[in-house]
Design an enzyme around this catalytic site. Structure first.
Site, PDB file in Angstrom:
ATOM      1  N   GLN A  34       0.851  -1.193   0.000  1.00  0.00           N
ATOM      2  CA  GLN A  34       0.000   0.000   0.000  1.00  0.00           C
ATOM      3  C   GLN A  34       0.886   1.242   0.000  1.00  0.00           C
ATOM      4  O   GLN A  34       1.676   1.453   0.926  1.00  0.00           O
ATOM      5  CB  GLN A  34      -0.888  -0.013   1.245  1.00  0.00           C
ATOM      6  N   GLN A  58     -19.396  -0.268  -2.958  1.00  0.00           N
ATOM      7  CA  GLN A  58     -18.427  -1.028  -3.744  1.00  0.00           C
ATOM      8  C   GLN A  58     -17.652  -1.960  -2.822  1.00  0.00           C
ATOM      9  O   GLN A  58     -17.040  -1.499  -1.855  1.00  0.00           O
ATOM     10  CB  GLN A  58     -17.471  -0.084  -4.472  1.00  0.00           C
ATOM     11  N   GLY A  75      -9.148  -1.047  -1.597  1.00  0.00           N
ATOM     12  CA  GLY A  75     -10.219  -0.685  -0.670  1.00  0.00           C
ATOM     13  C   GLY A  75      -9.804  -0.558   0.779  1.00  0.00           C
ATOM     14  O   GLY A  75     -10.619  -0.796   1.680  1.00  0.00           O
ATOM     15  N   GLU A  76      -8.562  -0.156   1.035  1.00  0.00           N
ATOM     16  CA  GLU A  76      -8.136  -0.081   2.439  1.00  0.00           C
ATOM     17  C   GLU A  76      -8.883   0.995   3.217  1.00  0.00           C
ATOM     18  O   GLU A  76      -9.172   0.827   4.407  1.00  0.00           O
ATOM     19  CB  GLU A  76      -6.622   0.149   2.548  1.00  0.00           C
ATOM     20  N   ARG A  77      -9.233   2.120   2.573  1.00  0.00           N
ATOM     21  CA  ARG A  77      -9.993   3.159   3.283  1.00  0.00           C
ATOM     22  C   ARG A  77     -11.370   2.618   3.678  1.00  0.00           C
ATOM     23  O   ARG A  77     -11.849   2.868   4.785  1.00  0.00           O
ATOM     24  CB  ARG A  77     -10.140   4.414   2.418  1.00  0.00           C
ATOM     25  N   ARG A  78     -12.000   1.863   2.772  1.00  0.00           N
ATOM     26  CA  ARG A  78     -13.292   1.267   3.098  1.00  0.00           C
ATOM     27  C   ARG A  78     -13.146   0.243   4.229  1.00  0.00           C
ATOM     28  O   ARG A  78     -13.996   0.156   5.124  1.00  0.00           O
ATOM     29  CB  ARG A  78     -13.876   0.588   1.847  1.00  0.00           C
ATOM     30  N   GLU A 109      -3.514   0.437  -8.468  1.00  0.00           N
ATOM     31  CA  GLU A 109      -4.847   0.827  -8.017  1.00  0.00           C
ATOM     32  C   GLU A 109      -4.800   2.130  -7.236  1.00  0.00           C
ATOM     33  O   GLU A 109      -5.605   3.041  -7.437  1.00  0.00           O
ATOM     34  CB  GLU A 109      -5.432  -0.292  -7.138  1.00  0.00           C
ATOM     35  N   ARG A 113      -6.265   5.933  -8.206  1.00  0.00           N
ATOM     36  CA  ARG A 113      -7.464   6.375  -7.503  1.00  0.00           C
ATOM     37  C   ARG A 113      -7.206   7.310  -6.343  1.00  0.00           C
ATOM     38  O   ARG A 113      -8.054   8.096  -5.973  1.00  0.00           O
ATOM     39  CB  ARG A 113      -8.226   5.153  -6.973  1.00  0.00           C
TER      40      ARG A 113
END
Length: 317
Positions: A34, A58, A75-78, A109, A113
Site C-alpha cells: 500500500q 463497492q 479498498g483499504e480506506r473502506r 490501483e 485512484r
C-alpha cells in the site's frame, strides 16, 4: 493501460463472474505494498458515516494468501471505515493472484485512484519499477504519464528521510523539497530546520539554497528578467512611451519632444494592432508566472475573426 503493461487483471475464463462474499474483518490484513502511508482520520470518519447511512456501494478486493487469510488489493480506506463501524464482516471480491501480481495491482490501483503525496507517489513508482523490472520510459508509458514527470517524482527519493517525512506530514511542500535536491545530507538537515522554524516560502528556500551553494539568488534573477521584459514591453504599451535606460536622465524639454513624437507614432499602431497588443501583454504575464516557478501550459489558435488563448495552471504545483 497499466493492466496490460504488468500482465495482470486478466481472468483465465472471461465468462467467470466476480462473486461478492462476506469475509470476516479479523481475517483481513492491509496490503504490504500500500503506497499510502498517512491516512486522513477525519476522512475515514466521514467515509464511515457515509457507509453507515447508505451502505457499502463497492466491495473491497482481496486475495487469499493463506487458507482463510486475506490481503487487501483495493479498498483499504473502506476496510478502515468498516472497522471503525465495528462490522464483523466485509463484502469482498476474492481474486486469485500471486504475490507479484497482488503487489503490482495494489500499487497501480492506489496510483490511479488515491490522492497520494508526492513522496508516496515516487515510492510507488520505484516499487513498480523494481517489481516488474521496468525502465522509467516503460513505466511512464504504462501509467499514461510523461517520462519527465516520472523522473521528476523519482528524484524526490534522493532527499534524506527527514525531508521526505516532512513532505509526507505536510510540514513542507514538494517544491520546498525540490529546492533542496542539490544539497548534501547535512545541508538538507540544516535547511529543513530553517524552513520549518522560519516558515520560509519556496522562493525564500531557493534563495537560501543558492547562498549555500554560492549561486546567484533566484529571486534576483527573476527581478532582472521581469525588469528586462518590462523594458521590452514598454515600446508597445498603449501610451507608446518606452522606459528610459537605467541611469539616464532626460531634460524636461527633451522628454516632452519624445513624448509628442511617441504619441504621433503610437496612434496609428494602436488603431491597427490593439488585439495583438493585448495578446502580447497576456503572454508577458504568462512568462512572468513561469519564471516565478509556476507550471503554465498554453494553447493558442487564431482565425480571421479572433485570437484564442487557453491557459492551464495546475492547482497542485
Amino acid at each position: 493501460m497499466a493492466f496490460s503493461l504488468f500482465n495482470f487483471g486478466k481472468s483465465e475464463n472471461n465468462d467467470t463472474k466476480q462473486k461478492v462474499v462476506d469475509v470476516k474483518l479479523d481475517q483481513i490484513i492491509p496490503n504490504r505494498y500500500q503506497p499510502r502511508q498517512v491516512f486522513d482520520k477525519d476522512g475515514i470518519r466521514e467515509l464511515a458515516q457515509t457507509i453507515d447511512e447508505h451502505g457499502l456501494l463497492q466491495p473491497i478486493v482481496v486475495r487469499e494468501y493463506e487458507p482463510a487469510k486475506y490481503e487487501i488489493i483495493a479498498g483499504e480506506r473502506r476496510y478502515r471505515a468498516m472497522k471503525l463501524l465495528e462490522w464483523e464482516t466485509a463484502p469482498a471480491i476474492i481474486e486469485k493472484m500471486s504475490d507479484h501480481e497482488a503487489a503490482s495491482l495494489a500499487l497501480v490501483e492506489n496510483l490511479q485512484r488515491s490522492q497520494l503525496s508526492s513522496i508516496e507517489e515516487a515510492q510507488a513508482y520505484r516499487r513498480l519499477m523494481d517489481l516488474n523490472h521496468l525502465t522509467q520510459a516503460a513505466l511512464a508509458k504504462g501509467m499514461g504519464k510523461s517520462q519527465s514527470f516520472v523522473a521528476n517524482k523519482l528524484r524526490l527519493l534522493k532527499l534524506i528521510k527527514p525531508v521526505q517525512t516532512a513532505i509526507l506530514d505536510h510540514r513542507i511542500t514538494e517544491r520546498h523539497g525540490r529546492a533542496m535536491l542539490d544539497l548534501d545530507e547535512k545541508q538538507q538537515r540544516d535547511m529543513l530546520m530553517k524552513v520549518v522554524n522560519n516558515r520560509l516560502t519556496v522562493r525564500q528556500t531557493e534563495d537560501e539554497v543558492a547562498k549555500n551553494l554560492g549561486r546567484p539568488l533566484p529571486s534576483e534573477i527573476a527581478k532582472q528578467k521581469a525588469a528586462a521584459r518590462q523594458r521590452e514591453l514598454a515600446p508597445i504599451a498603449p501610451s507608446g512611451e518606452p522606459l528610459p535606460p537605467v541611469g539616464t536622465q532626460q531634460s524636461s524639454a527633451s522628454a516632452k519632444k519624445k513624448k509628442s513624437r511617441a504619441k504621433r507614432k503610437a496612434k496609428p499602431a494602436k488603431q491597427i494592432n490593439d488585439a495583438r497588443l493585448a495578446l502580447n501583454t497576456i503572454k508577458k504575464s504568462i512568462q512572468l508566472a513561469k519564471d516565478s516557478g509556476f507550471t503554465v501550459t498554453t494553447h493558442e489558435k487564431n482565425d480571421d475573426k479572433s485570437y484564442q488563448l487557453v491557459i492551464e495552471i495546475p492547482k497542485k504545483q
